[in-house]
Write an enzyme that holds these catalytic residues in place. Structure first.
Site, PDB file in Angstrom:
ATOM      1  CG  ASP A  92      -1.823   1.138   1.365  1.00  0.00           C
ATOM      2  OD1 ASP A  92      -1.783   2.026   0.512  1.00  0.00           O
ATOM      3  OD2 ASP A  92      -2.617   1.152   2.329  1.00  0.00           O
ATOM      4  CB  SER A  93       0.880   4.261  -2.091  1.00  0.00           C
ATOM      5  OG  SER A  93      -0.339   4.889  -1.719  1.00  0.00           O
ATOM      6  N   GLY A  94       0.717   4.098   1.315  1.00  0.00           N
ATOM      7  CA  GLY A  94       0.758   4.966   2.480  1.00  0.00           C
ATOM      8  C   GLY A  94      -0.330   6.014   2.502  1.00  0.00           C
ATOM      9  N   GLY A  95      -1.142   6.073   1.443  1.00  0.00           N
ATOM     10  CA  GLY A  95      -2.217   7.060   1.388  1.00  0.00           C
ATOM     11  C   GLY A  95      -3.195   6.931   2.538  1.00  0.00           C
ATOM     12  CG  ASP A 146      -5.039   6.679  -2.664  1.00  0.00           C
ATOM     13  OD1 ASP A 146      -4.045   6.350  -1.988  1.00  0.00           O
ATOM     14  OD2 ASP A 146      -6.173   6.214  -2.457  1.00  0.00           O
ATOM     15  CG  ASP A 271      -5.750  -4.788   2.637  1.00  0.00           C
ATOM     16  OD1 ASP A 271      -5.372  -4.238   3.690  1.00  0.00           O
ATOM     17  OD2 ASP A 271      -6.308  -4.153   1.713  1.00  0.00           O
TER      18      ASP A 271
END
Length: 376
Positions: A92-95, A146, A271
């Site tokens: 996950d990008s951390g958004g 995002d 998830d």
């Protein structure tokens, strides 16, 4: 990455497929255990592989960036080698983590300035450096940066946020082209549909994301407090637009019932921290309902934790013993409950796949939803 769609249920949108990457085959629908900081909390990798047996797990860019830091991961040869995991990983990008730091972050067009929850140090995430961080982590599937909108959310804010998420996506794509992979295997890239619970925004965002023609697509900004019916409505709207020949990932969802209902709407990947977090609080998910193992009623129940379970803990330990461990605040109890819950989630999505291929998914799903919606 290659996605092969094998079958679609005739009475719903449920799909059975396979995703193939450098690190192996992922059979869908799939649930990804959350390994936020290079660890599925309380579970050894050996137990994860042999007993829970997921094809893919999830790591988190925000947390791995802060600890152990990217230079350590690079020296280790990437996250797979660092944590001793030779199967698939998605990051996950951390958004979402930035969203959860609402009191300690500032969102601008350039990116997000935020304060570390660990030591209060200040950091700045942009679409560009988040792509670089995920290259260094080395997951098989990486996510676009995002903004996750809160619930409830004003329409004007949701629209403005969605448009910025789209602009950030364009920047992610442009930077990925200039940023080579670091460990000799390709990384698949998934953009994220946003738009809160507004149907027209979800349609616009899904159309924008579909036109990117990425290897797969994700749906974000749900399971943040909205009623389940609104989650299902937004999922249905988006799945009608996202391409059939690409996997669809619904981020952060959810309860076992949520998962089955969203599989029926066309989702392939899930998830959630719920199976591990709830396990540490003594909540066990089973095919016949939910157990609060702390309740006194289990004090002298010497039957297995779950006679239908798939992991070794389900048959080797009794409910009475597990209750005792929680009462004694013994960490082994949390480990047993975690292994059970993750095993159950993986069993559930694999049973769903079997019934999609068999052709009786909806009949089985409706029966399971009714059974699981009980407190034992």
């Amino acid at each position: 990455m290659k996605f092969t769609l094998h079958d679609t249920d005739s009475q719903s949108k449920a799909r059975a497929g396979t995703i193939t990457t450098f690190h192996g085959v992922i059979e869908t629908p799939i649930f990804m255990p959350v390994g936020t900081v290079a660890s599925v909390k309380g579970v050894h990798q050996r137990e994860l592989k042999q007993d829970i047996d997921p094809d893919i797990i999830l790591g988190n860019t925000y947390h791995l960036f802060l600890r152990p830091k990217t230079h350590i991961l690079r020296e280790a040869g990437g996250l797979h080698k660092f944590m001793g995991w030779d199967r698939n990983i998605l990051t996950d990008s951390g958004g979402y983590q930035v969203y959860s730091l609402s009191a300690n972050r500032k969102i601008k067009e350039e990116g997000v300035k935020f304060k570390s929850h660990i030591d209060g140090s200040m950091h700045f995430f942009t679409p560009e450096n988040v792509m670089e961080i995920q290259r260094t982590i080395g997951a098989d599937i990486i996510m676009a940066f995002d903004e996750c909108t809160p619930y409830p959310c004003e329409y004007t804010y949701a629209e403005r946020s969605m448009k910025m998420t789209h602009r950030w996506l364009d920047r992610c794509l442009a930077h990925l082209e200039k940023t080579p992979v670091e460990y000799g295997f390709d990384q698949a890239f998934f953009p994220i549909v946003q738009g809160s619970t507004f149907k027209d925004l979800r349609k616009r965002s899904a159309e924008y994301i579909a036109n990117v023609d990425a290897e797969g697509n994700a749906i974000g900004g749900l399971s943040v407090g909205e009623p389940a019916e609104e989650m299902y409505e937004m999922t249905e709207v988006v799945c009608a637009i996202l391409p059939q020949d690409k996997p669809r990932y619904l981020m952060g969802v959810g309860t076992p019932i949520n998962i089955l209902e969203n599989i029926a709407l066309g989702i392939d990947m899930f998830d959630c921290v719920m199976p591990t977090r709830n396990a540490r609080n003594g909540m066990l998910f089973t095919a016949h309902g939910t157990i609060n193992i702390k309740n006194k009623k289990w004090e002298n129940d010497f039957s297995p934790v779950d006679g239908m379970g798939i992991t070794f803990v389900d048959l080797e330990y009794s409910k009475a013993y597990l209750r005792h461990l929680f009462a004694a605040n013994e960490y082994l109890g949390k480990q047993i409950a975690t292994i059970h819950n993750l095993g159950f989630y993986l069993w559930l999505v694999r049973e769903a796949r079997k019934h999609i291929l068999k052709g009786d998914f909806m009949e089985w799903k409706n029966k399971m939803v009714k059974q699981m919606d009980k407190r034992l």
